[in-house]
Design an enzyme around this catalytic site. Structure first.
Site, PDB file in Angstrom:
ATOM      1  N   LYS A   1      -9.431 -28.542  -6.405  1.00 48.37           N
ATOM      2  CA  LYS A   1      -9.017 -27.204  -6.796  1.00 48.37           C
ATOM      3  C   LYS A   1      -7.783 -27.324  -7.695  1.00 48.37           C
ATOM      4  O   LYS A   1      -6.909 -28.162  -7.446  1.00 48.37           O
ATOM      5  CB  LYS A   1      -8.686 -26.398  -5.529  1.00 48.37           C
ATOM      6  CG  LYS A   1      -8.436 -24.914  -5.760  1.00 48.37           C
ATOM      7  CD  LYS A   1      -8.180 -24.222  -4.419  1.00 48.37           C
ATOM      8  CE  LYS A   1      -7.941 -22.733  -4.549  1.00 48.37           C
ATOM      9  NZ  LYS A   1      -7.687 -22.093  -3.238  1.00 48.37           N
TER      10      LYS A   1
ATOM     11  N   SER B   1     -10.429 -18.040  -2.733  1.00 50.17           N
ATOM     12  CA  SER B   1     -10.035 -18.426  -4.073  1.00 50.17           C
ATOM     13  C   SER B   1     -10.555 -19.801  -4.497  1.00 50.17           C
ATOM     14  O   SER B   1     -10.551 -20.123  -5.683  1.00 50.17           O
ATOM     15  CB  SER B   1      -8.510 -18.422  -4.189  1.00 50.17           C
ATOM     16  OG  SER B   1      -7.960 -19.382  -3.305  1.00 50.17           O
TER      17      SER B   1
ATOM     18  N   SER C   1      -9.571 -19.022   1.993  1.00 53.41           N
ATOM     19  CA  SER C   1      -9.955 -19.448   0.647  1.00 53.41           C
ATOM     20  C   SER C   1     -10.809 -20.699   0.566  1.00 53.41           C
ATOM     21  O   SER C   1     -11.343 -21.016  -0.489  1.00 53.41           O
ATOM     22  CB  SER C   1      -8.705 -19.637  -0.224  1.00 53.41           C
ATOM     23  OG  SER C   1      -8.242 -18.378  -0.662  1.00 53.41           O
TER      24      SER C   1
END
Ligand code: ZN
Lengths: 480, 482
Positions: A71, A146, A170
């Site tokens: 990420k 996210s 997330s």
């Protein structure tokens, strides 16, 4: 199935048996990226050249030659780390996060940095300043967020597994939306050093994988005490793969009635309850419990998370790195214009909210009160774990929705109802697929454990995974 | 100050701790390095980095707390003080807000009315910010540069109770505070290098009134003298306002050294809301009894204790004890001398006199002095043994101080040995008597003091080396036998 559709442990076996080479594996993933990335848009930065360079050396370790994605809020030395924000579009960190060092030591090959909601604030990956990521199961739908880029990449075969970060769900929500396994470890077991903070007391890095075994393998690599993180706990290195066994007999499972009384997508509720029934059939003891404070979780979460975020994101001021406004005449204007021009709408909303929360006028009424409720919630959850091994809930109240379908921020915050208590309590939780909706979208079941209860969590998830046998299902992407 | 008003002063002192590395990273704290040399991702506040508390900083804060008679809190925590400024990389300063490490201490100062206790409300730890370098003056600069070497250097802030009643008490408090902190070695307290900074809160109220008046906060005072003068100015300014029926505005004022006055910086309404909240990256700090005991046992004797002991143990006058204990180094030097030469007052006289004079003339630190305590006590022994006279001793002392040579060697090399040979002295005395018949007559007629002149003449003949006691004796004998 192609190599890029296999799990880490399957790839490892083929590499160890010399059926394939690291180059074969990497090529397969790069070909898949070439084929689908245009539609999925999972990545912010693809590091194909660095990956090729890396496999040219003799990689050793438990992840040798395994292509992974990170990420893009995890600091990578020499590779830009953007948080999917205009603010950091060209920021190249001079240091690696501790988890990156650990992956490197075990021979992993980093394919790139994945898209996220700007600064991890959001649940759709639609708040990226660069582009929206889409769900490989249905490209009109969101992948969740996210860590939506990480989940979409793994679901689409653009990475064997990925690291995400989880502040309020997330990792788990996008994993559930994309039919994957997502694990949020106990707070303090994975170093946060190099994780670009959203809310420090809640943030935790964890794996998004194709099955439970891969989650255990990655957990073995990324956990452990880090002297660079003062909230990292002193603990002995555990071998989580030791818990990969099919055994639910006598396992005590609690179902919080507050969650099952709520009104949400019946397909989700039914699928989760059906999975629970199957666990019961294998010898698990299932009972309803009450966690009264859990209904305040979302409010408490947004107060604490935004309060911390307003302080964490103050360092993006245009002075030392990242975006700087060109229109400023003095220092105060430089701060103001830089932040006005480079932060997106949702980030600004949360910074403003958090700034108010911490202000002298609101602090006692909001921040202090929220901390008290958090303490109460922790106690209630600890009490449940005195009598039960695990708590089981749906991961999300809905399946992946259409991009643009939810525009009201409050509506979207409610989607976090099942995931945020885990972060507030600092406990571990895992999501695994438990079924599919009539629209062929994945449904996730969430299993929570007590602090440092990752072992039991993995054992239960692994057992359920074997019962449900959904493991080989992959999204059917139109491939060019 | 007129008798009508009473002054209330409280001081906030920031002290840089003399640890080798910064408070939350491993960077060096050395002063004067090229800009941004002592920085790393942590103290530059790069995103994703985390603070790790330097335990040495806690040790030093505990030391300061114990030396200032504080309670050491077993629970304290770190908070973020949020504000934007280019020299503050994270846009928050890690400090301690509601749970500081030390509380409720005091300092004793000497005033004209005797010893007075000034309360210390709290001591807390925090990190220093960087330094802005402007191109040209701050108003006209088109660009500013930032040096982050100072960022993350550990500070303690020592907050006094509003117990100080005059500007000179404020100065005495600062002097005593500095002395204590230097004694225990937690800071060099160098105001010029910014390792000690002082802000003052001051208000006045009519004598007899219980409530405090409205206070102003004074900043930018670069010496203890400046603190005293700024306070004097501010007290007078406030008195005039009140006497003219005006009202004091709560505000921050800056001391302008060149104008000799305080100037308004910002009012209370403009004051920032720092949005303090606990730093989630740092767990609360627990200091157990063992930790405090360990520090306590390592704490050196403090200036006041030492002063009292010097009076008691060495029978020195208060004044001598005060001068000798001014710094730990000087006190140690004195004690090293006394160890080898027991007449403490004689040692004290030499140290307070020639030693401190030469130290000042040569602009030296005590550590740089070449003359060892053994040399000084050796010289005093040579005097007692009659090898050198007190007059010669002054020459020897100066030579020892400058060269670091042993007194015996200097006496030998320079031929300074006292003449104590009776035959040799008799010869010189007879010569002097012969040359000064009128003086001899005076002595005979009872002017005993005139002997001193003859002694002086003998000393002159011997270039000071004659044993003055013997010379005196021989002169008397010779004159009597005339
Ligand atoms: Zn540093």
């Amino acid at each position: 199935m192609e190599l890029c559709d296999l799990t880490i442990h399957e790839l490892r076996e083929k590499l160890e048996n010399k059926e394939v080479t690291a180059a074969d594996v990497l090529d397969s993933f790069l070909r898949r990226i070439e084929a689908v990335e245009e539609k999925v848009k999972a990545y912010v930065t693809i590091t194909a050249d660095e990956a090729r360079e890396r496999i040219s050396s003799d990689l050793q370790g438990s992840l040798a030659g395994i292509p992974l994605a990170l990420k893009d809020n995890i600091s990578t030395e020499g590779i830009r780390t953007t948080c999917s924000s205009k603010m950091l579009e060209n920021y190249i960190p001079p240091y690696n996060a501790t988890v990156v060092e650990k992956l490197n030591e075990e021979g992993a090959v980093i394919l790139g940095k994945t898209n996220l909601d700007e600064f991890a604030m959001g649940g759709t990956t639609g708040f990226s300043a660069f582009h929206e990521t889409r769900n490989p199961w249905n490209l009109e739908h969101v992948p969740g967020g996210s860590s939506g880029g990480s989940a979409a990449a793994v679901a689409a075969g653009e990475a064997a597994a990925a690291l995400g970060t989880d502040t309020g769900g997330s990792i788990r929500q996008p994993a559930a939306f994309c039919g994957l396994v997502g694990l949020k470890p106990t707070y303090g077991t994975v170093s946060r050093y190099g994780l670009l903070a959203y809310a420090n007391s809640l943030d935790q890095i964890g794996p998004i994988t194709r099955d439970v075994e891969d989650a255990a393998l990655l957990l073995n690599v990324i956990t452990g005490h880090d002297p660079k993180d003062s909230t990292s706990v002193q603990m002995e290195q555990a071998d989580y793969t030791a818990f990969l066994k099919e055994d639910l007999a006598g396992m005590r499972i609690a179902l919080p009635k507050e969650y099952y009384e709520l009104d949400y997508n019946p397909e989700v509720k039914e699928s989760v309850l059906a999975a629970v029934k199957k666990m019961e059939a294998e010898g698990a003891v299932v009972e309803e419990v009450s966690i009264p404070s859990i209904e305040h979780s979302v409010a408490v979460y947004y107060i604490l998370a935004t309060g911390e975020a307003s302080s964490n994101l103050a360092c993006y001021d245009g002075v030392r790195f990242g975006y700087r406004s060109k229109t400023a005449g003095n220092v105060a204007e430089m701060f103001r214009n830089t932040r006005s021009e480079a932060f997106g709408e949702e980030v600004k909303r949360r910074i403003l909210f958090g700034t108010y929360i911490l202000s002298a006028e609101a602090y006692e009424d909001y921040y202090v009160k929220a901390q008290k409720v958090r303490t109460l919630l922790i106690k209630e959850i600890e009490d449940v774990f005195k009598n039960y091994d695990l708590i089981v809930t749906p991961t999300t109240p809905e399946t992946a929705f259409k991009a643009g379908a939810i525009t009201d921020p409050l509506e979207s915050y409610k989607m976090d109802a099942f995931t945020v208590p885990v972060n507030l309590a600092g406990i571990p939780a895992i999501t695994i697929p438990c079924g599919f909706s009539s629209a062929n979208l994945p449904i996730g079941i969430q299993i929570m454990g007590p602090r440092f209860g990752e072992g039991k969590l993995i054992q239960a998830a692994y057992s359920l995974e074997k019962i449900l046998q959904l493991g080989n299902k992959r999204p059917e992407l139109e491939v060019r | 100050m007129s008798r009508k008003y009473e002054t209330i002063i409280g001081l906030e002192v920031h002290v840089q701790l003399a640890t080798e590395s910064k408070i939350f990273c491993n960077c060096s704290t050395d002063f004067g390095a090229e800009p941004n040399k002592h920085t790393c991702p942590v103290c530059l506040g790069l995103p994703g980095t985390l603070p790790v508390l330097n335990k040495k900083v806690v040790d030093y804060a505990i030391m300061a707390g114990l030396a200032l008679n504080c309670n050491i809190n077993s629970y304290s925590k770190f908070d973020r003080k949020n504000y934007f400024y280019p020299d503050l990389p994270k846009a928050y300063q890690i400090s301690q807000s509601d749970y500081p490490i030390c509380e409720n201490g005091y300092i004793e100062i000497d005033t004209e009315e005797g010893t007075k206790k000034i309360g210390i409300t709290r001591i807390h730890m925090e990190e220093d910010a960087g330094k802005l370098v402007h191109e040209g003056s701050i108003d006209q600069a088109t660009a500013s540069l930032v040096d982050y070497n100072r960022t993350g250097i550990p500070l303690i802030e020592i907050v006094s109770a509003p117990d100080i009643r005059t500007p000179s008490e404020a100065r005495a408090y600062l002097t005593q505070l500095k002395q204590i902190l230097q004694y225990i070695g937690v800071s060099d307290c160098n105001m010029e290098e910014g390792s000690l900074r002082c802000d003052a809160n001051v208000s006045i109220r009519p004598v007899g009134q219980k409530e405090f008046g409205t206070k102003t906060e004074l900043k930018n005072m670069n010496s203890f003298r400046a603190v005293e003068r700024a306070l004097e100015y501010e007290v007078e300014r406030q008195r005039k306002i009140l006497e003219e029926g005006g009202e004091i505005i709560q505000e921050t004022r800056t001391w302008d050294e060149s104008l000799n006055k305080t100037i308004s910086m910002r009012t209370k309404e403009e004051a920032a809301d720092y949005r303090y909240f606990p730093d989630p990256n740092l767990p609360p700090l627990n200091v157990d009894r063992d930790w405090v005991e360990r520090i306590k046992s390592s704490l050196p004797e403090l200036p006041r204790e030492k002063r009292e002991r010097f009076v008691r143990e060495y029978a020195l006058p208060e004044y001598d004890a005060g001068v000798l204990t001014d710094s730990r180094e000087l006190a140690d030097y004195f004690e090293a001398c006394v160890k080898e030469y027991s007449d403490a007052k004689a040692v004290s006289n030499w140290i307070m006199g020639d030693f401190l004079r030469l130290l000042k003339e040569e602009n030296l630190e005590i550590a740089e002095v070449k003359m060892t305590p053994a040399h000084l006590s050796g010289m005093l022994k040579l005097m007692d043994e009659g090898v050198i006279s007190s007059k010669i001793a002054k020459t020897v002392f100066e030579e020892m101080f400058k060269t670091g040579k042993a007194p015996e060697q200097i006496v030998e090399e320079k031929g300074l040995k006292q003449i104590s040979d009776a035959g040799q002295l008799e010869e010189i005395v007879l010569k002097v008597i012969e040359a000064n018949p009128s003086v001899v007559e005076d002595i005979k007629s009872g002017k005993d003091k005139a002997i001193g002149f003859l002694v002086g003449q003998v000393m002159k003949e011997t270039r000071g080396k004659a044993n003055p006691g013997m010379v005196n004796q021989i002169i008397r004998e010779k004159i009597e036998s005339l």
